[in-house]
Design an enzyme around this catalytic site. Structure first.
Site, PDB file in Angstrom:
ATOM      1  N   SER A 144       0.853  -1.191   0.000  1.00  0.00           N
ATOM      2  CA  SER A 144       0.000   0.000   0.000  1.00  0.00           C
ATOM      3  C   SER A 144       0.886   1.239   0.000  1.00  0.00           C
ATOM      4  O   SER A 144       2.082   1.167   0.317  1.00  0.00           O
ATOM      5  CB  SER A 144      -0.881  -0.015   1.263  1.00  0.00           C
ATOM      6  OG  SER A 144      -1.515   1.216   1.495  1.00  0.00           O
ATOM      7  N   TYR A 157      -3.918  -0.771   9.996  1.00  0.00           N
ATOM      8  CA  TYR A 157      -3.702  -0.980   8.556  1.00  0.00           C
ATOM      9  C   TYR A 157      -2.280  -0.573   8.178  1.00  0.00           C
ATOM     10  O   TYR A 157      -1.580  -1.302   7.454  1.00  0.00           O
ATOM     11  CB  TYR A 157      -4.728  -0.163   7.770  1.00  0.00           C
ATOM     12  CG  TYR A 157      -4.689  -0.396   6.273  1.00  0.00           C
ATOM     13  CD1 TYR A 157      -5.383  -1.458   5.703  1.00  0.00           C
ATOM     14  CD2 TYR A 157      -3.951   0.433   5.433  1.00  0.00           C
ATOM     15  CE1 TYR A 157      -5.356  -1.682   4.332  1.00  0.00           C
ATOM     16  CE2 TYR A 157      -3.919   0.223   4.063  1.00  0.00           C
ATOM     17  CZ  TYR A 157      -4.620  -0.838   3.520  1.00  0.00           C
ATOM     18  OH  TYR A 157      -4.584  -1.060   2.166  1.00  0.00           O
TER      19      TYR A 157
END
Length: 252
Positions: A144, A157
């Protein structure tokens, strides 16, 4: 000609019911791979499988709750039993929880880490053992932009995606000697369910687009070339790398 064909290869893609996972599954199938599409519930990948079959590809589906380590391990065994050993593993399945760090529930922290990180390790370990016996394999983890930065109100996350980038390097170091390449793709700001909150925030969405040299949010199809490259013989000397597909976001 460099060989990007995946004819005869077998791939397992988690989180394949929609969004990025569906796009990656379609790309691998179009390159010739048989794709085993995994989702969190039985029947969750029916649409993805039907799309692959409609375009002349080959696919079937499995399911497991990625937060449940026993189910994840069982799914690995099931997938390897369907078409023989897995040649390509794409650890895409993930989840996100948004809350200020001071109020972030421990249960949410543990759930996000279990889904995003633990499942990737369990699947890589189980399938990696067979890849070592085969003396070949490709593992592609989905990282990410938050593998590089901290984000806001998404501590679990962010921690999981930093860890995915590190796990990619660690497995590449151990398994490169067995002709196994372990790499990651770090999608930029892609229009998916996961980023819907950001898309709906007009101010934040405008700030994001202003930083992207391409001047737009990414589409899931923008990741197709990267996954086929990392799954194919064309990337046989690429290992331990995280490939950003971000429209130039990190360059700013």
């Amino acid at each position: 000609m460099v060989n990007f064909s995946l004819e005869g290869k077998r791939a397992l893609v988690t989180g394949a019911s929609r969004g990025i996972g569906q796009a990656l599954s379609l790309a691998l199938a179009q390159a010739g791979a048989h794709v085993i599409c995994a989702s969190s519930r039985a029947g969750g990948c029916d649409h993805t499988v039907s799309k692959i079959l409609a375009t002349g590809g080959s696919a079937n589906a499995v399911s497991a709750d990625l937060s449940n380590s026993e189910q994840v391990a069982a799914m690995a065994e099931e997938a390897m039993g369907l078409k023989g050993n897995i040649d390509i593993l794409v650890n895409n399945g993930g989840t996100i929880h948004r809350a200020p760090a001071t109020d972030f529930p421990l249960s949410a922290w543990q759930h996000v880490l279990a889904v995003n990180l633990d499942s990737a390790f369990i699947l890589s370990q189980a399938i990696g053992r067979n890849m070592i016996q085969q003396q070949q394999g490709k593992i592609i983890n989905i990282a990410s932009m938050l593998s590089y930065s901290g984000g806001i109100t998404v501590p679990a996350y962010t921690a999981s995606k930093h860890a995915i980038a590190g796990l990619t390097k660690a497995l590449a170091n151990e398994w490169g000697q067995f002709n196994i390449q372990v790499n990651a793709i770090a999608p930029g700001y892609i229009k998916t369910d996961n980023t819907q909150a950001l898309q709906d925030d007009e101010k934040r969405s405008s700030e994001i687009c202003a930083r992207i040299p391409a001047g737009r949010w990414g589409q899931t199809d923008d990741l197709a070339g990267a996954v086929v490259f990392l799954a194919s013989q064309a990337s046989n000397y690429v290992n331990g790398h995280t490939l950003a597909v971000d429209g130039g976001f990190l360059a700013r």
